[in-house]
Design a protein around this motif. Structure first.
Motif, PDB file in Angstrom:
ATOM      1  N   LEU A 150      -4.598   4.466   9.656  1.00 19.25           N
ATOM      2  CA  LEU A 150      -4.222   5.927  10.167  1.00 19.25           C
ATOM      3  C   LEU A 150      -5.132   6.822   9.614  1.00 19.25           C
ATOM      4  O   LEU A 150      -5.530   7.797  10.378  1.00 19.25           O
ATOM      5  N   ASN A 151      -5.677   6.835   8.456  1.00 19.80           N
ATOM      6  CA  ASN A 151      -6.381   7.849   7.973  1.00 19.80           C
ATOM      7  C   ASN A 151      -7.807   7.874   8.736  1.00 19.80           C
ATOM      8  O   ASN A 151      -8.341   9.080   8.938  1.00 19.80           O
ATOM      9  N   TRP A 152      -8.220   6.600   9.004  1.00 18.80           N
ATOM     10  CA  TRP A 152      -9.743   6.690   9.690  1.00 18.80           C
ATOM     11  C   TRP A 152      -9.518   6.727  11.188  1.00 18.80           C
ATOM     12  O   TRP A 152     -10.659   6.723  11.997  1.00 18.80           O
ATOM     13  N   GLY A 153      -8.295   6.539  11.767  1.00 16.97           N
ATOM     14  CA  GLY A 153      -8.283   6.032  13.145  1.00 16.97           C
ATOM     15  C   GLY A 153      -7.513   7.209  13.918  1.00 16.97           C
ATOM     16  O   GLY A 153      -7.384   7.130  15.127  1.00 16.97           O
ATOM     17  N   THR A 154      -6.808   8.200  13.251  1.00 16.43           N
ATOM     18  CA  THR A 154      -5.913   9.094  13.778  1.00 16.43           C
ATOM     19  C   THR A 154      -6.387  10.469  13.446  1.00 16.43           C
ATOM     20  O   THR A 154      -6.567  10.879  12.282  1.00 16.43           O
ATOM     21  N   LEU A 213      -0.074  -4.246   2.652  1.00 15.83           N
ATOM     22  CA  LEU A 213       0.178  -3.964   3.852  1.00 15.83           C
ATOM     23  C   LEU A 213       0.325  -2.389   4.240  1.00 15.83           C
ATOM     24  O   LEU A 213      -0.364  -2.048   5.195  1.00 15.83           O
ATOM     25  N   GLY A 214       1.022  -1.820   3.364  1.00 12.97           N
ATOM     26  CA  GLY A 214       1.014  -0.304   3.485  1.00 12.97           C
ATOM     27  C   GLY A 214      -0.303   0.440   3.448  1.00 12.97           C
ATOM     28  O   GLY A 214      -0.666   1.237   4.124  1.00 12.97           O
ATOM     29  N   ASP A 215      -1.095  -0.222   2.288  1.00 10.30           N
ATOM     30  CA  ASP A 215      -2.286   0.435   2.039  1.00 10.30           C
ATOM     31  C   ASP A 215      -3.375   0.038   3.411  1.00 10.30           C
ATOM     32  O   ASP A 215      -4.097   1.193   3.732  1.00 10.30           O
ATOM     33  N   ILE A 216      -3.145  -1.028   4.128  1.00  8.02           N
ATOM     34  CA  ILE A 216      -3.846  -1.218   5.259  1.00  8.02           C
ATOM     35  C   ILE A 216      -3.551  -0.254   6.534  1.00  8.02           C
ATOM     36  O   ILE A 216      -4.380   0.200   7.154  1.00  8.02           O
ATOM     37  N   VAL A 217      -2.275  -0.226   6.592  1.00  6.42           N
ATOM     38  CA  VAL A 217      -1.703   0.825   7.454  1.00  6.42           C
ATOM     39  C   VAL A 217      -2.263   2.056   7.246  1.00  6.42           C
ATOM     40  O   VAL A 217      -2.710   2.849   8.113  1.00  6.42           O
ATOM     41  N   MET A 234      -8.389  -8.169   9.369  1.00  5.65           N
ATOM     42  CA  MET A 234      -7.250  -6.891   9.461  1.00  5.65           C
ATOM     43  C   MET A 234      -6.350  -7.054  10.461  1.00  5.65           C
ATOM     44  O   MET A 234      -5.086  -6.754  10.629  1.00  5.65           O
ATOM     45  N   LEU A 235      -7.028  -7.163  11.899  1.00  3.34           N
ATOM     46  CA  LEU A 235      -6.322  -7.201  12.923  1.00  3.34           C
ATOM     47  C   LEU A 235      -5.155  -8.186  12.981  1.00  3.34           C
ATOM     48  O   LEU A 235      -4.082  -8.132  13.287  1.00  3.34           O
ATOM     49  N   ARG A 236      -5.649  -9.193  12.421  1.00  2.03           N
ATOM     50  CA  ARG A 236      -4.394 -10.607  12.449  1.00  2.03           C
ATOM     51  C   ARG A 236      -3.399 -10.211  11.396  1.00  2.03           C
ATOM     52  O   ARG A 236      -2.282 -10.490  11.445  1.00  2.03           O
ATOM     53  N   VAL A 237      -3.724  -9.431  10.203  1.00  2.00           N
ATOM     54  CA  VAL A 237      -2.367  -8.936   9.356  1.00  2.00           C
ATOM     55  C   VAL A 237      -1.734  -7.960  10.271  1.00  2.00           C
ATOM     56  O   VAL A 237      -0.418  -8.153  10.228  1.00  2.00           O
ATOM     57  N   LEU A 238      -2.311  -7.265  10.806  1.00  3.01           N
ATOM     58  CA  LEU A 238      -1.401  -6.199  11.906  1.00  3.01           C
ATOM     59  C   LEU A 238      -0.620  -7.026  12.866  1.00  3.01           C
ATOM     60  O   LEU A 238       0.546  -6.584  13.259  1.00  3.01           O
ATOM     61  N   GLU A 239      -1.105  -8.032  13.507  1.00  4.36           N
ATOM     62  CA  GLU A 239      -0.375  -8.918  14.588  1.00  4.36           C
ATOM     63  C   GLU A 239       0.580  -9.440  13.804  1.00  4.36           C
ATOM     64  O   GLU A 239       1.694  -9.494  14.334  1.00  4.36           O
ATOM     65  N   LEU A 240       0.439  -9.977  12.548  1.00  2.00           N
ATOM     66  CA  LEU A 240       1.634 -10.817  11.879  1.00  2.00           C
ATOM     67  C   LEU A 240       2.872  -9.694  11.571  1.00  2.00           C
ATOM     68  O   LEU A 240       4.069 -10.041  11.812  1.00  2.00           O
TER      69      LEU A 240
END
Length: 135
Positions: free
Chosen positions: A118-122, A110-114, A1-7
């Protein structure tokens, strides 16, 4: 998942989100667009306005059940055509959304990942559910 966000970061992908508590009050009139959508459209509008004098935006949603999709379409139509702010924003945002299957559409995935991050980390204001530290 981190790689996707880096891209996404390397391609300067922009994300607009609204965090809403699960027990947040809803409008008494089901014909009204939820406030979080109105706030997202506001931010999207100003982003497009800052980009250029002619920039237009499309709204793409993860596919819902047909009845839910129709309700949302009618709420958006009412917002964009019957409110002052909505009518102003129609100059930049196409007022009819596209609904797509997220499992077939990379951008919605990508929107689902973001949204997941956000849902679990904020946590803001009165949201007290524990966060996942890894996100």
């Amino acid at each position: 998942m981190l790689r996707v966000l880096e891209l996404c970061s390397s391609y300067r992908v922009k994300t607009f989100a609204a965090l809403v508590h699960i027990n947040a009050p809803r409008a008494a009139d089901p014909k009204l667009l939820r406030r979080d959508y109105a706030f997202l459209f506001q931010r999207f509008y100003y982003y497009l306005e800052d980009r250029s004098a002619s920039e237009m935006g499309l709204v793409v949603f993860d596919e819902l059940e047909k009845a839910q999709s129709r309700i949302l379409i009618h709420q958006m139509e009412r917002y964009f055509l019957e409110t002052e702010k909505g009518y102003q924003r129609i100059s930049r945002i196409v007022p009819e959304p596209f609904f797509v299957h997220s499992d077939l559409t990379t951008a919605v995935q990508l929107g689902d990942i973001v949204a997941y991050c956000l849902n679990w980390g904020t946590r803001l204001n009165k949201i007290t559910v524990p966060v996942r530290k890894d996100l």
